[in-house]
Motif scaffolding. Structure first.
Motif, PDB file in Angstrom:
ATOM      1  N   MET A 211       0.831  -1.208   0.000  1.00  0.00           N
ATOM      2  CA  MET A 211       0.000   0.000   0.000  1.00  0.00           C
ATOM      3  C   MET A 211       0.862   1.254   0.000  1.00  0.00           C
ATOM      4  N   ALA A 212       1.973   1.229   0.748  1.00  0.00           N
ATOM      5  CA  ALA A 212       2.875   2.388   0.768  1.00  0.00           C
ATOM      6  C   ALA A 212       3.515   2.589  -0.606  1.00  0.00           C
ATOM      7  N   ALA A 213       3.844   1.478  -1.285  1.00  0.00           N
ATOM      8  CA  ALA A 213       4.403   1.591  -2.632  1.00  0.00           C
ATOM      9  C   ALA A 213       3.385   2.202  -3.587  1.00  0.00           C
ATOM     10  N   CYS A 214       2.103   1.844  -3.401  1.00  0.00           N
ATOM     11  CA  CYS A 214       1.037   2.450  -4.203  1.00  0.00           C
ATOM     12  C   CYS A 214       0.978   3.955  -3.967  1.00  0.00           C
ATOM     13  N   LEU A 215       1.122   4.370  -2.723  1.00  0.00           N
ATOM     14  CA  LEU A 215       1.092   5.795  -2.387  1.00  0.00           C
ATOM     15  C   LEU A 215       2.261   6.532  -3.026  1.00  0.00           C
ATOM     16  N   VAL A 216       3.448   5.932  -2.954  1.00  0.00           N
ATOM     17  CA  VAL A 216       4.633   6.554  -3.557  1.00  0.00           C
ATOM     18  C   VAL A 216       4.478   6.638  -5.074  1.00  0.00           C
ATOM     19  N   ALA A 217       3.976   5.555  -5.681  1.00  0.00           N
ATOM     20  CA  ALA A 217       3.777   5.559  -7.136  1.00  0.00           C
ATOM     21  C   ALA A 217       2.780   6.641  -7.546  1.00  0.00           C
ATOM     22  N   PHE A 218       1.722   6.801  -6.761  1.00  0.00           N
ATOM     23  CA  PHE A 218       0.739   7.837  -7.077  1.00  0.00           C
ATOM     24  C   PHE A 218       1.355   9.231  -6.951  1.00  0.00           C
ATOM     25  N   PHE A 219       2.218   9.419  -5.961  1.00  0.00           N
ATOM     26  CA  PHE A 219       2.876  10.719  -5.773  1.00  0.00           C
ATOM     27  C   PHE A 219       3.629  11.119  -7.044  1.00  0.00           C
ATOM     28  N   PHE A 220       4.382  10.171  -7.615  1.00  0.00           N
ATOM     29  CA  PHE A 220       5.164  10.493  -8.810  1.00  0.00           C
ATOM     30  C   PHE A 220       4.281  10.569 -10.057  1.00  0.00           C
ATOM     31  N   LEU A 221       3.233   9.725 -10.115  1.00  0.00           N
ATOM     32  CA  LEU A 221       2.322   9.812 -11.253  1.00  0.00           C
ATOM     33  C   LEU A 221       1.595  11.149 -11.283  1.00  0.00           C
ATOM     34  N   SER A 222       1.223  11.639 -10.112  1.00  0.00           N
ATOM     35  CA  SER A 222       0.516  12.921 -10.057  1.00  0.00           C
ATOM     36  C   SER A 222       1.428  14.091 -10.408  1.00  0.00           C
ATOM     37  N   ARG A 223       2.760  13.825 -10.466  1.00  0.00           N
ATOM     38  CA  ARG A 223       3.711  14.872 -10.864  1.00  0.00           C
ATOM     39  C   ARG A 223       4.019  14.829 -12.360  1.00  0.00           C
ATOM     40  N   GLN A 224       3.331  13.926 -13.087  1.00  0.00           N
ATOM     41  CA  GLN A 224       3.488  13.927 -14.541  1.00  0.00           C
ATOM     42  C   GLN A 224       3.023  15.281 -15.082  1.00  0.00           C
ATOM     43  N   PRO A 225       3.653  15.793 -16.127  1.00  0.00           N
ATOM     44  CA  PRO A 225       3.350  17.159 -16.590  1.00  0.00           C
ATOM     45  C   PRO A 225       1.868  17.407 -16.841  1.00  0.00           C
ATOM     46  N   LYS A 226       1.197  16.499 -17.567  1.00  0.00           N
ATOM     47  CA  LYS A 226      -0.208  16.723 -17.895  1.00  0.00           C
ATOM     48  C   LYS A 226      -1.075  16.694 -16.647  1.00  0.00           C
ATOM     49  N   VAL A 227      -0.809  15.733 -15.755  1.00  0.00           N
ATOM     50  CA  VAL A 227      -1.600  15.613 -14.529  1.00  0.00           C
ATOM     51  C   VAL A 227      -1.353  16.803 -13.619  1.00  0.00           C
ATOM     52  N   TRP A 228      -0.095  17.222 -13.523  1.00  0.00           N
ATOM     53  CA  TRP A 228       0.236  18.349 -12.658  1.00  0.00           C
ATOM     54  C   TRP A 228      -0.450  19.621 -13.141  1.00  0.00           C
ATOM     55  N   GLU A 229      -0.521  19.786 -14.451  1.00  0.00           N
ATOM     56  CA  GLU A 229      -1.185  20.963 -14.997  1.00  0.00           C
ATOM     57  C   GLU A 229      -2.680  20.940 -14.647  1.00  0.00           C
ATOM     58  N   LEU A 230      -3.289  19.767 -14.765  1.00  0.00           N
ATOM     59  CA  LEU A 230      -4.706  19.662 -14.437  1.00  0.00           C
ATOM     60  C   LEU A 230      -4.950  19.869 -12.948  1.00  0.00           C
ATOM     61  N   SER A 231      -3.997  19.448 -12.120  1.00  0.00           N
ATOM     62  CA  SER A 231      -4.188  19.558 -10.673  1.00  0.00           C
ATOM     63  C   SER A 231      -4.168  20.997 -10.206  1.00  0.00           C
ATOM     64  N   GLN A 232      -3.632  21.893 -11.013  1.00  0.00           N
ATOM     65  CA  GLN A 232      -3.616  23.296 -10.640  1.00  0.00           C
ATOM     66  C   GLN A 232      -4.904  24.004 -11.053  1.00  0.00           C
ATOM     67  N   GLN A 233      -5.752  23.271 -11.821  1.00  0.00           N
ATOM     68  CA  GLN A 233      -7.022  23.834 -12.228  1.00  0.00           C
ATOM     69  C   GLN A 233      -8.120  23.271 -11.330  1.00  0.00           C
ATOM     70  N   GLN A 234      -9.340  23.445 -11.713  1.00  0.00           N
ATOM     71  CA  GLN A 234     -10.443  22.902 -10.932  1.00  0.00           C
ATOM     72  C   GLN A 234     -10.494  21.400 -11.172  1.00  0.00           C
ATOM     73  N   LEU A 235     -10.091  20.643 -10.155  1.00  0.00           N
ATOM     74  CA  LEU A 235      -9.940  19.206 -10.315  1.00  0.00           C
ATOM     75  C   LEU A 235     -11.236  18.495 -10.045  1.00  0.00           C
ATOM     76  N   PHE A 236     -11.308  17.281 -10.651  1.00  0.00           N
ATOM     77  CA  PHE A 236     -12.406  16.357 -10.398  1.00  0.00           C
ATOM     78  C   PHE A 236     -13.764  16.994 -10.659  1.00  0.00           C
ATOM     79  N   PRO A 237     -14.017  17.562 -11.837  1.00  0.00           N
ATOM     80  CA  PRO A 237     -15.331  18.115 -12.129  1.00  0.00           C
ATOM     81  C   PRO A 237     -16.364  17.005 -12.164  1.00  0.00           C
TER      82      PRO A 237
END
Length: 453
Positions: A211-237
């Motif tokens: 589960m901790a490895a899943c959390l770490v993997a998500f941390f780096f996946l959420s730092r992908q350029p496209k995802v990071w750009e979306l996270s700065q906008q209104q997320l999860f519409p």
């Protein structure tokens, strides 16, 4: 960089249902320690259904308060909750407390609810998040989701949990004959559980690491350029879940957990996507009936009585049934990927065959503690094989039903999920009173059984 992203997507997928799948394969050891004993699987089954309040809450929030929940934040919360719950379970799983004068494993059951809440909610949060990445990473995510059942099963096989042997134990007792009392020896067969290769503490710590490895993997996946750009906008519409389903017919869909697996993409590389297929109302009703029926058997009815159908043959048979049937689920997904069968007649025949295996398992549970072929190695082999084939055939039916509906529309997949949860709920609600209230199934010590020849 692409290879690293594939690896992160796979590790992220393993966290979807690894905790609950880990509980199922560890049951052969848990039922020998916790006070619920053979009734424990039915408790876990009903708790998993109760945990569906998680995805229901997320869905209602997106429907009535769109934009309030942020996708990345929700995933961080549920995965962190899973890590904490697994860690606490490693140290508190054996703690009991009296309820109405009867001891219960309250710590285990409460933490199981939180783990179920995490895994059930992952079904409506992980997939929409993956839609923000490139399409090729979605297949890797589904591979990881399948590994969430396979890896705990392999760990449990290496642990050798719950394996026992019968020993002849002699005791000195006082025997009264008339006015004289003498000492005599009484011989009685007893069950001696062999020590596991490693403890339940270490097993749950390994689940915590995953589960901790899943959390770490998500941390780096959420730092992908496209995802990071979306996270700065209104997320999860509010449209994110529906829009993700709109893309599913092109890339794939899935549902994790016991008795479920990702719907694979059966296309070859470079092959065009399947055209939308038109089915009559009767055929659609048949498909949804299959999904409801299969889900009720695999997620509700049969898991509640697995201990009663396997333990009369000994803990080794239970251990192998729990672990190998968990392996049969991802194996069915792989077979469906390379040998897809869209014929409704074929799926109906496989559903009948799987139901027949389930009926045999149920009949053995009803006969407990003195089922057929109990003192024969054939009985052990047949019950293990029956559980593996039951899980494998019905998992294949669910996968191919998802593939068929995927080629129709996203709303068809939404109804797929609804029928799957309905079937699981009906199965669990039906079996819980039979097992825990009315005592319809009977347990006994394997070694001290006195069954008629």
């Amino acid at each position: 960089m692409a290879l690293l992203t594939h690896l992160l997507a796979c590790v992220f997928g393993t966290g979807s249902w690894v905790a609950i799948n880990g509980l199922w394969v560890e049951l052969p050891l848990l039922v020998t320690v916790l006070p619920e004993q053979w009734d424990l699987p039915s408790y876990i089954t009903i708790i998993i259904q109760m945990a569906n309040v998680g995805p229901l809450f997320v869905t209602l929030m997106h429907r009535f308060r769109p934009g309030l929940l942020k996708e990345v934040a929700v995933i961080y919360v549920i995965v962190s909750t899973g890590v904490l719950a697994c860690l606490l379970l490693a140290f508190l799983w054996s703690y009991t407390s009296p309820i109405a004068g009867v001891p219960h494993s309250t710590a285990f059951l409460v933490l199981t609810f939180f783990l179920s809440l995490v895994d059930c909610t992952s079904s409506v949060t992980f997939l929409p998040f993956m839609m923000q990445l490139q399409p090729q990473y979605l297949t890797t995510f589904f591979i990881g989701e399948g590994l969430s059942g396979l890896i705990p099963a392999l760990i449990a096989l290496g642990q050798g949990s719950g394996i026992s042997r019968c020993v002849n134990d002699s005791r000195v007792v006082n025997i009264t004959s008339g006015n004289e009392t003498t000492e005599g020896s009484v011989f009685q067969m007893e069950t001696r559980y062999l020590p596991a290769n490693f403890s339940t503490l270490l097993f749950f710590l390994l689940m915590t690491v995953m589960m901790a490895a899943c959390l770490v993997a998500f941390f780096f996946l959420s730092r992908q350029p496209k995802v990071w750009e979306l996270s700065q906008q209104q997320l999860f519409p509010s449209s994110v879940i529906l829009s993700s389903f709109d893309q599913v017919p092109e890339e794939g869909a899935g549902s994790g957990g016991r008795g479920g697996c990702p719907c694979p993409d059966t296309r070859q590389p470079g092959e065009a996507g399947p055209e939308k297929v038109s089915y009559s109302l009767a055929k659609l009703a048949f498909i949804y009936f299959l999904i409801t029926w299969v889900s009720s058997l695999t997620n509700g009815v049969l898991p509640s009585v697995q201990s009663y159908s396997c333990l009369p043959y000994g803990n080794t048979a239970y251990h192998l049934s729990a672990t190998l049937s968990s392996m049969a689920n991802p194996l069915a997904c792989i077979i469906a990927m390379f040998l897809p069968g869209r014929s409704l007649a074929l799926l109906g025949a496989l559903a009948v065959a799987g139901t027949a295996f389930g009926a045999y398992n149920m009949a053995i549970a009803v006969m407990s503690p003195c089922p057929l072929l109990q003192q024969s190695q054939w009985g052990d082999a047949v019950i293990v094989l029956s559980w593996v084939l039951f899980t494998g055939t019905l998992s294949y039916v669910k996968v191919m039903a998802g593939v068929i509906l995927r080629s129709r529309s996203h709303s068809a997949l939404v109804w797929y999920g609804a029928m799957e949860q309905l079937g699981s709920l009906l199965g669990a609600v039906l079996m819980f009173p039979l097992v825990n209230v009315y005592g319809f199934f009977q347990s006994a010590d394997y070694c001290s059984l006195q069954c008629p020849a």
